[in-house]
Design an enzyme around this catalytic site. Structure first.
Site, PDB file in Angstrom:
ATOM      1  N   ASN A   1      12.586  72.971  -0.402  1.00 54.89           N
ATOM      2  CA  ASN A   1      13.136  71.962   0.500  1.00 54.89           C
ATOM      3  C   ASN A   1      12.208  71.679   1.676  1.00 54.89           C
ATOM      4  O   ASN A   1      12.624  71.079   2.678  1.00 54.89           O
ATOM      5  CB  ASN A   1      14.527  72.369   0.989  1.00 54.89           C
ATOM      6  CG  ASN A   1      15.607  72.026  -0.021  1.00 54.89           C
ATOM      7  OD1 ASN A   1      15.433  71.129  -0.836  1.00 54.89           O
ATOM      8  ND2 ASN A   1      16.717  72.747   0.020  1.00 54.89           N
TER       9      ASN A   1
ATOM     10  N   ASP B   1      20.159  75.650   3.425  1.00 55.47           N
ATOM     11  CA  ASP B   1      19.576  75.955   2.108  1.00 55.47           C
ATOM     12  C   ASP B   1      18.060  75.802   2.200  1.00 55.47           C
ATOM     13  O   ASP B   1      17.441  75.120   1.381  1.00 55.47           O
ATOM     14  CB  ASP B   1      20.158  75.011   1.054  1.00 55.47           C
ATOM     15  CG  ASP B   1      19.822  75.445  -0.375  1.00 55.47           C
ATOM     16  OD1 ASP B   1      19.648  76.659  -0.601  1.00 55.47           O
ATOM     17  OD2 ASP B   1      19.734  74.573  -1.258  1.00 55.47           O
TER      18      ASP B   1
ATOM     19  N   ASP C   1      16.774  67.500   2.391  1.00 58.26           N
ATOM     20  CA  ASP C   1      17.999  67.972   1.744  1.00 58.26           C
ATOM     21  C   ASP C   1      18.872  68.850   2.648  1.00 58.26           C
ATOM     22  O   ASP C   1      18.897  70.071   2.524  1.00 58.26           O
ATOM     23  CB  ASP C   1      17.682  68.724   0.449  1.00 58.26           C
ATOM     24  CG  ASP C   1      18.926  68.898  -0.404  1.00 58.26           C
ATOM     25  OD1 ASP C   1      19.972  68.321  -0.064  1.00 58.26           O
ATOM     26  OD2 ASP C   1      18.853  69.619  -1.421  1.00 58.26           O
TER      27      ASP C   1
END
Length: 334
Positions: free
Chosen positions: A211, A206, A223
């Site tokens: 992030n 992701d 993350d």
């Protein structure tokens, strides 16, 4: 899946500030400041400073989403990358464990990684990010995940569409138009996906710009909650923004630095638009799956409005057109 998704929505109601503090203190860490809630809807994440003047982030995992083995594999992957001198958020090991349990909740404690927002349109920053992603992928290829999911059209596309059809969240007057275009987008995405036979590796999963933090020493990655097996391009395409020429320049900068450490399979460029399409479907289903968590109606009120679904229908029509266009490419190198 249905029972699991709905039952997990209610568990955070018991996660009171006192319980959070008690959980942290059970590790021998004593907060000196209050808990600052960080921007996370899937999990519950808070920053604080301890009585030893260290800044921490505590992350409470959404109940019933991942197994202990899946979370531990995420932690182990981050620790392995940190050993390779990759700047990545890695949970503290306390009493020999990184994953802790307290009154039915699972949580982890991370040193706080300070930094400002990563500027995706800053080509110097993008070049450095590409270099680190290349290093991550070069190492990630050495073995597969055993417990984490594998990115697929079935996981992000079929399962999301099946959920949405049963959810009742699409307004009745728009169901035919919405599901017709989503099915067309998904069918085209499957066709393009199946035409590209490429190795699957361990991924961040992701890796959107939020992030990545920009620290005094360069990028810092956070993350790994959605770490999974998949094609390398999944960790690259969300860096691309703007019109086709801007994306082509960004891609060139990313891949040139990426390939200092890891070879990129250019066939995967054909997967960018199918991945974008599946993310769109999955996002709609994610909001639906989490709707009984009180945080979601409060933060995404527009999801319950017809206007949102009308915009989604238009967005999927535009995405279907993109799927029919030639993929983003870098000629003559790629």
């Amino acid at each position: 899946m249905s029972d699991m998704m709905h039952s997990s929505a209610f568990h955070y109601q018991a996660l009171t500030p006192d319980l959070i503090l008690d959980a942290i203190e059970s590790l021998g860490i004593y907060p000196e400041t209050g808990l600052l809630a960080l921007n996370s809807y899937e999990n519950r994440v808070y920053q604080f400073r301890s009585d030893r003047q260290q800044r921490y982030v505590v992350k409470f995992y959404r109940p019933e989403r991942w197994s202990d083995a899946q979370i531990q594999e995420e932690h182990d992957f981050s620790a392995e990358l940190a050993e390779q001198e990759i700047p990545i958020a890695t949970p503290e090991i306390i009493d020999g464990r990184s994953l802790h349990h307290y009154q039915g909740y699972r949580f982890a404690l991370f040193p706080s990684m300070g930094g400002r927002a990563f500027e995706v349109d800053n080509l110097d920053q993008l070049e450095e990010v590409g270099r680190f992603i290349g290093r991550i992928h070069q190492y990630a290829k050495c073995k597969p995940f055993q417990y984490r999911e594998t990115l697929s059209v079935q996981l992000l596309g079929d399962e999301s569409l099946q959920w949405l059809k049963a959810s009742g969240h699409v307004p009745p007057g728009l169901e035919t138009a919405y599901f017709t275009i989503v099915e067309q987008v998904l069918a085209k995405s499957k066709q393009l996906w199946q035409a590209v036979d490429t190795p699957l590796i361990r991924l961040h999963g992701d890796l959107h710009p939020s992030n990545i933090l920009w620290t005094p020493d360069g990028p810092g990655f956070v993350d790994l909650d959605d770490a999974k097996m998949g094609p390398a391009v999944q960790d690259l395409w969300m860096m691309l923004a703007g019109d086709a020429s801007a994306q082509r320049l960004q891609l060139e900068v990313l891949l040139e630095s990426y390939e200092e450490f890891c070879q990129f399979d250019a066939r995967q460029l054909k997967l960018i638009e199918p991945l974008r399409a599946m993310r769109m479907i999955h996002y709609n289903a994610w909001l639906s799956r989490r709707w009984e968590d009180p945080a979601f109606p409060m933060n995404f009120p527009w999801y319950a409005e017809e206007k949102y679904w009308e915009q989604q229908i238009l967005g999927f029509k535009e995405q279907l057109a993109k799927l029919d266009e030639p993929p983003l490419s870098l000629l003559p190198q790629y």
